[in-house]
Design a protein around this motif. Structure first.
Motif, mmCIF file in Angstrom:
data_model
loop_
_atom_site.group_PDB
_atom_site.id
_atom_site.type_symbol
_atom_site.label_atom_id
_atom_site.label_comp_id
_atom_site.label_asym_id
_atom_site.label_seq_id
_atom_site.Cartn_x
_atom_site.Cartn_y
_atom_site.Cartn_z
ATOM 1 N N LEU A 178 6.796 -3.105 -3.167
ATOM 2 C CA LEU A 178 6.191 -3.638 -4.670
ATOM 3 C C LEU A 178 6.122 -5.274 -4.452
ATOM 4 O O LEU A 178 5.266 -5.547 -5.258
ATOM 5 C CB LEU A 178 7.167 -3.149 -5.790
ATOM 6 N N LYS A 179 6.911 -5.712 -3.760
ATOM 7 C CA LYS A 179 6.793 -7.143 -3.746
ATOM 8 C C LYS A 179 5.642 -7.515 -2.883
ATOM 9 O O LYS A 179 5.007 -8.844 -3.078
ATOM 10 C CB LYS A 179 8.171 -7.955 -2.791
ATOM 11 N N LYS A 180 5.169 -6.734 -1.781
ATOM 12 C CA LYS A 180 4.302 -7.216 -1.168
ATOM 13 C C LYS A 180 2.865 -6.895 -1.373
ATOM 14 O O LYS A 180 1.546 -7.404 -1.015
ATOM 15 C CB LYS A 180 4.536 -6.640 0.423
ATOM 16 N N CYS A 181 2.726 -5.758 -2.207
ATOM 17 C CA CYS A 181 1.208 -5.029 -2.661
ATOM 18 C C CYS A 181 0.474 -5.940 -3.348
ATOM 19 O O CYS A 181 1.064 -6.793 -4.239
ATOM 20 C CB CYS A 181 1.705 -3.756 -3.062
ATOM 21 N N ASN A 182 -0.635 -5.607 -3.538
ATOM 22 C CA ASN A 182 -1.597 -6.394 -4.523
ATOM 23 C C ASN A 182 -1.352 -5.930 -5.967
ATOM 24 O O ASN A 182 -1.774 -6.288 -7.090
ATOM 25 C CB ASN A 182 -3.138 -6.273 -4.033
ATOM 26 N N GLY A 183 -1.215 -4.342 -6.026
ATOM 27 C CA GLY A 183 -0.626 -4.049 -7.298
ATOM 28 C C GLY A 183 -0.484 -2.586 -7.299
ATOM 29 O O GLY A 183 -0.553 -1.753 -6.183
ATOM 30 N N ILE A 184 -0.074 -1.716 -8.339
ATOM 31 C CA ILE A 184 0.224 -0.570 -8.467
ATOM 32 C C ILE A 184 -0.519 0.289 -9.662
ATOM 33 O O ILE A 184 -0.858 -0.344 -10.688
ATOM 34 C CB ILE A 184 1.875 -0.139 -8.758
ATOM 35 N N ILE A 185 -1.209 1.254 -9.273
ATOM 36 C CA ILE A 185 -2.013 2.068 -10.118
ATOM 37 C C ILE A 185 -1.503 3.556 -10.495
ATOM 38 O O ILE A 185 -1.074 4.173 -9.514
ATOM 39 C CB ILE A 185 -3.480 2.433 -9.501
ATOM 40 N N ALA A 186 -1.386 3.916 -11.780
ATOM 41 C CA ALA A 186 -0.968 5.261 -12.169
ATOM 42 C C ALA A 186 -2.206 5.996 -12.153
ATOM 43 O O ALA A 186 -3.328 5.829 -12.477
ATOM 44 C CB ALA A 186 -0.431 5.318 -13.763
#
Length: 379
Positions: A178-186
């Motif tokens: 979660l720190k490294k990613c560009n974003g999270i999608i549901a």
């Protein structure tokens, strides 16, 4: 764009790939085919040696004695040997925060390589992850796959694999990704509440469904109403299958030869799809707010599906008529809903038509692929 999709659940990444290819992009899937479901992938990391008769015996002994599954290690090694093929992609998307499904230290090492050698990385909140497990544990009255566990602690064995997501070694992987990613999608409404306040939350993108692969035949009811129940033994309680089974026993006694009941257990994806083609009604799951992949594909074929269709779902999509039957962990409720449909077959046909129209409008794989491209581009 060059796009790498890591991991697969319920054909989500396959349908997304088909949409992206139609739109002119280059797409590669690496995954383990989701076990017995046997989804197609471009690069398989599915363990092989650990499945042979002799090694599987040793594997089971080690799992019982030391709680260590070397099949997961084999999966990680297979991914490592393919690493050179997974570089220089414009977008990488993980099916969830630990998409390789190997031991956690190796998982972090491999994912670090992915972050280092590609441009953008996105994570799906799809199925079980740390944030959703934490949220469900803290909100025990919420409809969730943990409900059976809260009611019966003897189910610990079935839920062990889910409880692993709350342990410190998994949280370490979660924090890193979660720190490294560009974003999270549901991917559906069941996952939104747990992640909507996260600073990297990018919104909900519904599941893509390739309607070209799912032929709609308007339901015809002649002699019998056909009901279908598919059982995955690994998620029996999580799906609320016992409630469906009890309801079907009552329905069989009540309506006798006026109904036909088909029950299938732990089948590969293509066999499962073909077996329910003759059904009018499909029983999916009782502990969700929204539809998962199996439900949506059945709805696309015009089936009446008992699944998640709570008020949150109705409000989100601004629905005025039923496109699915909201399933609950209540045998009497399920019997009443099934009885109504059996005694009012015209309603079965009407819901089936609306179900197909809903999937066409909200889940068309080309429309959904465009939504992903927009989100990826804007981050």
């Amino acid at each position: 764009m060059r796009i790498l999709l890591i991991g697969e659940y319920s054909r989500l990444h396959n349908s997304l790939k088909e949409g992206l290819l139609k739109l002119g992009h280059e797409v590669v899937i690496v995954a383990n085919s989701d076990g017995f479901k046997d989804f197609p992938v471009d690069y398989s990391i599915d363990y092989k040696y650990s499945k042979t008769k002799i090694t599987n015996i040793a594997r089971q002994i080690i799992v019982r004695l030391f709680k260590y599954d070397f099949a997961k290690f084999e999966q990680g090694i297979r991914f490592y040997l393919l690493l050179k093929k997974f570089k220089n992609f414009d977008v990488v998307q993980f099916i969830n925060e630990t998409p390789i499904k190997t031991n956690k230290n190796l998982e972090i090492f491999l994912l670090k390589k992915i972050f280092e050698t590609n441009k953008k990385v996105f994570i799906l909140s799809c199925g079980v992850d740390y944030l959703n497990m934490k949220f469900d544990m803290e909100n025990k009255s919420k409809k969730s796959i943990l409900q059976p566990f809260f009611q019966d602690s003897s189910l610990t064995k079935e839920y062990n694999s889910l409880l692993e997501y709350l342990k410190e070694n998994h949280k370490k992987a979660h924090d890193f990704v979660l720190k490294k990613c560009n974003g999270i999608i549901a991917t559906d409404l069941d996952y939104v509440n747990a992640i909507k306040n996260h600073p990297k939350y990018l919104g909900l993108i519904p599941y893509p469904i390739n309607l070209n692969k799912l032929v709609f035949d308007e339901l015809k009811i002649e002699n019998k109403i056909v009901l279908f129940l598919g059982i995955n033994e690994w998620s029996y309680n999580q799906k609320g299958i016992n409630y469906f089974e009890k309801a079907l026993e009552i329905i069989k006694k009540k309506y006798g030869n006026n109904v036909e009941i088909i029950i299938a257990k732990t089948l590969p994806y293509n066999d499962y799809i073909n077996l329910y083609n003759k059904a009018h009604i499909l029983l999916d799951q009782t502990f969700s707010y929204d539809q998962g992949y199996n439900a949506l594909e059945a709805m696309a074929k015009g089936k009446v599906v008992f699944t998640g269709a709570e008020n949150e779902f109705i409000d989100y999509y601004h629905l005025t008529e039923r496109v699915a039957v909201n399933a609950k962990a209540d045998v009497d409720y399920l019997v009443n809903e099934l009885s109504f449909l059996i005694e009012n077959p015209d309603e079965i046909i009407a819901i089936g038509k609306r179900a197909r129209a809903f999937v066409e409008k909200e889940h068309n794989y080309l429309k959904i692929a465009d939504k992903y491209l927009e989100v990826w581009h804007n981050c």
